[in-house]
Design an enzyme around this catalytic site. Structure first.
Site, PDB file in Angstrom:
ATOM      1  N   SER A 140       0.862  -1.201   0.000  1.00 31.41           N
ATOM      2  CA  SER A 140       0.000   0.000   0.000  1.00 31.41           C
ATOM      3  C   SER A 140       0.888   1.237   0.000  1.00 31.41           C
ATOM      4  O   SER A 140       2.050   1.172   0.420  1.00 31.41           O
ATOM      5  CB  SER A 140      -0.871   0.001   1.261  1.00 31.41           C
ATOM      6  OG  SER A 140      -1.545   1.240   1.423  1.00 31.41           O
ATOM      7  N   TYR A 153      -2.115   0.173  10.789  1.00 31.40           N
ATOM      8  CA  TYR A 153      -2.247  -0.261   9.381  1.00 31.40           C
ATOM      9  C   TYR A 153      -0.967   0.094   8.617  1.00 31.40           C
ATOM     10  O   TYR A 153      -0.420  -0.723   7.871  1.00 31.40           O
ATOM     11  CB  TYR A 153      -3.477   0.389   8.734  1.00 31.40           C
ATOM     12  CG  TYR A 153      -3.660  -0.024   7.291  1.00 31.40           C
ATOM     13  CD1 TYR A 153      -4.000  -1.329   6.964  1.00 31.40           C
ATOM     14  CD2 TYR A 153      -3.458   0.889   6.246  1.00 31.40           C
ATOM     15  CE1 TYR A 153      -4.148  -1.727   5.636  1.00 31.40           C
ATOM     16  CE2 TYR A 153      -3.604   0.506   4.916  1.00 31.40           C
ATOM     17  CZ  TYR A 153      -3.956  -0.810   4.620  1.00 31.40           C
ATOM     18  OH  TYR A 153      -4.086  -1.196   3.305  1.00 31.40           O
TER      19      TYR A 153
HETATM   20  P1  NDP Z   1     -11.575  -5.937   0.161  1.00 28.87           P
HETATM   21  O1  NDP Z   1     -12.107  -5.760   1.532  1.00 28.87           O
HETATM   22  O2  NDP Z   1     -12.502  -5.749  -0.986  1.00 28.87           O
HETATM   23  O3  NDP Z   1     -10.887  -7.378   0.025  1.00 28.87           O
HETATM   24  C1  NDP Z   1     -10.104  -7.919   1.059  1.00 28.87           C
HETATM   25  C2  NDP Z   1      -9.968  -9.414   0.839  1.00 28.87           C
HETATM   26  O4  NDP Z   1      -9.136  -9.954   1.873  1.00 28.87           O
HETATM   27  C3  NDP Z   1     -11.306 -10.132   0.906  1.00 28.87           C
HETATM   28  O5  NDP Z   1     -11.364 -11.108  -0.105  1.00 28.87           O
HETATM   29  C4  NDP Z   1     -11.278 -10.797   2.272  1.00 28.87           C
HETATM   30  O6  NDP Z   1     -12.021 -12.011   2.234  1.00 28.87           O
HETATM   31  C5  NDP Z   1      -9.787 -11.090   2.407  1.00 28.87           C
HETATM   32  N1  NDP Z   1      -9.397 -11.303   3.804  1.00 28.87           N
HETATM   33  C6  NDP Z   1      -9.425 -10.423   4.833  1.00 28.87           C
HETATM   34  N2  NDP Z   1      -9.030 -11.023   5.967  1.00 28.87           N
HETATM   35  C7  NDP Z   1      -8.723 -12.319   5.624  1.00 28.87           C
HETATM   36  C8  NDP Z   1      -8.254 -13.432   6.352  1.00 28.87           C
HETATM   37  N3  NDP Z   1      -8.003 -13.367   7.669  1.00 28.87           N
HETATM   38  N4  NDP Z   1      -8.056 -14.605   5.714  1.00 28.87           N
HETATM   39  C9  NDP Z   1      -8.308 -14.696   4.375  1.00 28.87           C
HETATM   40  N5  NDP Z   1      -8.752 -13.676   3.633  1.00 28.87           N
HETATM   41  C10 NDP Z   1      -8.957 -12.506   4.252  1.00 28.87           C
HETATM   42  O7  NDP Z   1     -10.353  -4.922   0.053  1.00 28.87           O
HETATM   43  P2  NDP Z   1      -9.228  -4.714  -1.089  1.00 28.87           P
HETATM   44  O8  NDP Z   1      -9.455  -5.579  -2.242  1.00 28.87           O
HETATM   45  O9  NDP Z   1      -9.103  -3.269  -1.297  1.00 28.87           O
HETATM   46  O10 NDP Z   1      -7.940  -5.182  -0.267  1.00 28.87           O
HETATM   47  C11 NDP Z   1      -7.015  -6.130  -0.756  1.00 28.87           C
HETATM   48  C12 NDP Z   1      -5.623  -5.747  -0.293  1.00 28.87           C
HETATM   49  O11 NDP Z   1      -5.288  -4.475  -0.838  1.00 28.87           O
HETATM   50  C13 NDP Z   1      -5.460  -5.606   1.210  1.00 28.87           C
HETATM   51  O12 NDP Z   1      -4.210  -6.158   1.580  1.00 28.87           O
HETATM   52  C14 NDP Z   1      -5.452  -4.091   1.437  1.00 28.87           C
HETATM   53  O13 NDP Z   1      -4.738  -3.724   2.579  1.00 28.87           O
HETATM   54  C15 NDP Z   1      -4.759  -3.639   0.175  1.00 28.87           C
HETATM   55  N6  NDP Z   1      -4.948  -2.253  -0.228  1.00 28.87           N
HETATM   56  C16 NDP Z   1      -6.192  -1.735  -0.432  1.00 28.87           C
HETATM   57  C17 NDP Z   1      -6.326  -0.423  -0.841  1.00 28.87           C
HETATM   58  C18 NDP Z   1      -7.651   0.231  -1.059  1.00 28.87           C
HETATM   59  O14 NDP Z   1      -7.724   1.463  -1.019  1.00 28.87           O
HETATM   60  N7  NDP Z   1      -8.704  -0.511  -1.331  1.00 28.87           N
HETATM   61  C19 NDP Z   1      -5.158   0.401  -1.113  1.00 28.87           C
HETATM   62  C20 NDP Z   1      -3.903  -0.249  -0.847  1.00 28.87           C
HETATM   63  C21 NDP Z   1      -3.823  -1.525  -0.457  1.00 28.87           C
HETATM   64  P3  NDP Z   1     -12.933 -12.593   3.390  1.00 28.87           P
HETATM   65  O15 NDP Z   1     -13.519 -11.439   4.151  1.00 28.87           O
HETATM   66  O16 NDP Z   1     -13.952 -13.401   2.638  1.00 28.87           O
HETATM   67  O17 NDP Z   1     -12.003 -13.439   4.198  1.00 28.87           O
HETATM   68  C1  8X3 Z   2      -5.173   1.708   1.692  1.00 24.45           C
HETATM   69  C2  8X3 Z   2      -4.788   3.101   1.391  1.00 24.45           C
HETATM   70  O1  8X3 Z   2      -4.793   5.468   2.295  1.00 24.45           O
HETATM   71  O2  8X3 Z   2      -6.495   3.984   3.177  1.00 24.45           O
HETATM   72  O3  8X3 Z   2      -4.059   0.885   1.797  1.00 24.45           O
HETATM   73  O4  8X3 Z   2      -4.202   3.750   3.870  1.00 24.45           O
HETATM   74  S1  8X3 Z   2      -5.071   4.098   2.764  1.00 24.45           S
END
Ligand code: NDP
Ligand code: 8X3
Length: 254
Positions: A140, A153
């Site tokens: 991120s 985070y």
């Molecule tokens: P979502 O919430 O849409 O997806 C998150 C995914 O992670 C879901 O499929 C969820 O599945 C899974 N997950 C969470 N906890 C667990 C666990 N304990 N075991 C297995 N699976 C898990 O968010 P994003 O797609 O945005 O997030 C994906 C990644 O991208 C994360 O690492 C996030 O930190 C990162 N990210 C996101 C950003 C954003 O702005 N959206 C920006 C930068 C990074 P389930 O709940 O079914 O287990």
């Molecule tokens: C997610 C981006 O700005 O919410 O990783 O931390 S921010």
């Protein structure tokens, strides 16, 4: 040529789901896991109908035995593992370091850092046995800056960056690439999970054009399909409307 095989954690929504769809179009067979198994099954049915072999597993990456069992069964049923996308992760709340509830602290560190390490431990032996491959970590911009209320985070995503850099050193000499893809603001279920409040989650992206999950899937597709001797170390990818690595400078039209 055998079809390449990718394991994607957190494939039940957001980036993980989009990455699975994009890799399927690219000719990959897939091992998909998350805790919400019913969502994975719905996705798998669509991808199978389009011609991919898909192995699913209801799995919590915080539980070492679960992710080890999932990677073993996936490699057995699909015939190996070539590409690992460590994507599962989340943020909880915006509490200060001084007052963050222990439950949120544990969930972020256990999922984003320990779960990622468990995924690597579970998958790398299969990547080696398959003759090499690629590990992609979803980090991120929070691994490159910090903001108030985001301390834990951000610490977890700085941890992801450290793990990517370390893996690149530890795997040097083996035919295994390591890439960190580090997005800024993207409209997925991320903010809903963080705030547990739809209006608050929508407010995060109000008036600006955030990244979409498909934009991150395209980054994964690009780095994974380059020739095997080309390693993209790190991609920082932000919406054009986001000037800073945090939400401090965002252009909003309303
Ligand atoms: P979502 O919430 O849409 O997806 C998150 C995914 O992670 C879901 O499929 C969820 O599945 C899974 N997950 C969470 N906890 C667990 C666990 N304990 N075991 C297995 N699976 C898990 O968010 P994003 O797609 O945005 O997030 C994906 C990644 O991208 C994360 O690492 C996030 O930190 C990162 N990210 C996101 C950003 C954003 O702005 N959206 C920006 C930068 C990074 P389930 O709940 O079914 O287990
Ligand atoms: C997610 C981006 O700005 O919410 O990783 O931390 S921010």
């Amino acid at each position: 040529m055998p079809r390449p095989i990718a394991l994607v954690t957190g494939a039940s929504s957001g980036f993980g789901e989009a990455i699975a769809r994009t890799l399927a179009k690219e000719g990959y067979d897939l091992a998909l896991c998350a805790r919400r198994g019913e969502r994975l099954e719905a996705l798998a049915a669509q991808l199978r109908a389009a011609g991919s072999q898909v192995h699913t597993g209801t799995c919590d990456v915080r539980e070492r035995k679960q992710i080890l069992g999932f990677a073993d069964s996936a490699a057995r049923s699909l015939g190996g593992l070539n590409l690992i996308v460590c994507n599962a992760g989340l943020a909880r709340g915006l509490d200060k370091v001084e007052s963050i509830p222990e439950e949120d602290l544990d969930q972020m560190l256990d999922t984003n850092v320990k779960g990622l390490v468990f995924t690597i431990q579970a998958s790398l032996p299969h990547v080696r046995k398959s003759g090499g491959g690629h590990v992609i970590l979803i980090g991120s911009t929070a691994g490159h800056a910090t903001y108030e209320g985001g301390g834990v985070y951000c610490a977890s995503k700085h941890g992801v960056k450290a793990l990517a850099q370390t893996l690149r050193l530890e795997l040097c000499g083996e035919p295994i690439r390591v890439t960190s893809i580090d997005p800024g603001m993207a409209e997925t279920e991320f903010s809903l999970v963080r705030f547990k409040d739809e209006a608050k989650a929508e407010g995060v992206y109000k008036g600006m054009n955030p990244l979409q999950a498909g934009d991150i899937a395209e980054c994964v597709r690009w780095v994974a399909t380059l020739p095997a001797h080309v390693n993209i170390d790190e991609i920082i990818v932000k919406p054009t409307d986001q000037g800073s690595h945090t939400g401090a400078k965002v252009h909003r039209r309303s």
